[in-house]
Write an enzyme that holds these catalytic residues in place. Sequence first.
Site, short mmCIF file in Angstrom:
data_model
loop_
_atom_site.label_atom_id
_atom_site.label_comp_id
_atom_site.label_asym_id
_atom_site.label_seq_id
_atom_site.Cartn_x
_atom_site.Cartn_y
_atom_site.Cartn_z
N ASP A 1 0.79 -1.24 0.00
CA ASP A 1 0.00 0.00 0.00
C ASP A 1 0.82 1.29 0.00
OD1 ASP A 1 -1.94 -1.92 0.24
OD2 ASP A 1 -2.70 -1.26 2.19
N GLU B 1 -4.59 -0.83 -1.34
CA GLU B 1 -5.89 -0.88 -0.66
C GLU B 1 -6.81 0.05 -1.43
OE1 GLU B 1 -5.92 -0.01 3.55
OE2 GLU B 1 -8.11 0.06 3.61
N LYS C 1 -6.66 -4.83 -2.93
CA LYS C 1 -7.30 -5.50 -1.78
C LYS C 1 -8.30 -4.54 -1.13
CE LYS C 1 -3.53 -4.53 1.48
NZ LYS C 1 -4.25 -3.52 2.23
N VAL D 1 3.29 0.23 4.20
CA VAL D 1 2.57 0.96 5.25
C VAL D 1 1.15 0.42 5.38
CG1 VAL D 1 3.93 3.03 4.87
CG2 VAL D 1 1.79 2.78 3.61
N THR D 2 0.56 0.64 6.56
CA THR D 2 1.24 1.05 7.78
C THR D 2 1.58 -0.22 8.56
OG1 THR D 2 -0.83 1.29 9.03
CG2 THR D 2 -0.01 3.24 7.89
N CYS E 1 -2.03 -2.61 7.72
CA CYS E 1 -2.04 -3.53 6.57
C CYS E 1 -0.80 -4.42 6.48
CB CYS E 1 -2.24 -2.75 5.28
SG CYS E 1 -3.93 -2.08 5.17
C1 C5J Z 1 -3.02 0.58 5.57
C2 C5J Z 1 -4.71 1.81 6.74
N1 C5J Z 1 -2.55 0.40 4.34
N2 C5J Z 1 -3.87 2.23 7.69
N3 C5J Z 1 -4.27 1.10 5.68
O1 C5J Z 1 -2.34 0.33 6.55
O2 C5J Z 1 -5.89 2.09 6.81
#
Ligand code: C5J
Length: 230
Positions: free
Chosen positions: A24, A72, A129, A161-162, A166
């Site tokens: 992501d 995402e 995803k 991240v993060t 994720c």
């Molecule tokens: C991810 C989030 N990619 N923090 N999404 O960690 O909502």
Amino acid sequence: MIRIAARPCDYALEPGRAALVVIDMQRDFIEPGGFGASLGNDVTRLQPAIAPIAALLAAWRARGWPVLHTRECHRPDLSDCPPAKRERGRPPLRIGDPGPMGRVLIAGEPGADIIAALAPVAGEWVVDKPGKGMFWATCPPAGLQARLQGAGITQLLFTGVTTEVCVQTSMREANDRGYDCLVVEDATESYFPEYKQATLAMITAQGGIVGWSAPSAAVLAAIAAAAPAG
Ligand code: C5J
């Protein structure tokens, strides 16, 4: 086999069986005006991960090893976005709302793109995803597990991240499916530094209950010593 100095013990990387996973690294999380910022986060906190990920990508690409990027994001009609996810919190911009980088967290919009510095190249996998974990509702019809098995991949090195959302969710999903997982410590970031540290600690506790961790320097040094590029 390439031995990487890692926590809680050395990690034995098998060339060709180890995919680099970049979770992501999208404009919506890293740049102002996106999903991360709309939730009230300081997006500059994620930027230190960019250079280590770029270095790892260069090493993987030089050897022709598999790379998997995730994004995402949701379908434009939001049919894969549970109302509970969209309605949570009180952000000024919700998933699907129009923002400075297009509709927030929607596939095909500029904000859902991976940042230019880490853009995928031809042949690399890009997995969209709808959830936090990369195995949930991805790669239809057979799913990501089948694709990885088909490619002979048994080891996953996580970046992105993060850390505690994720990255950790995807790593836990992968661990439960039998992959040897390593998270690269400086190639992942969180909006909350204390959550990053706690995540690395809980992953490697109890003899590596979820997997291993190592700094990118240790991964790169081990690869360079064992397998010169070219
Ligand atoms: C991810 C989030 N990619 N923090 N999404 O960690 O909502």
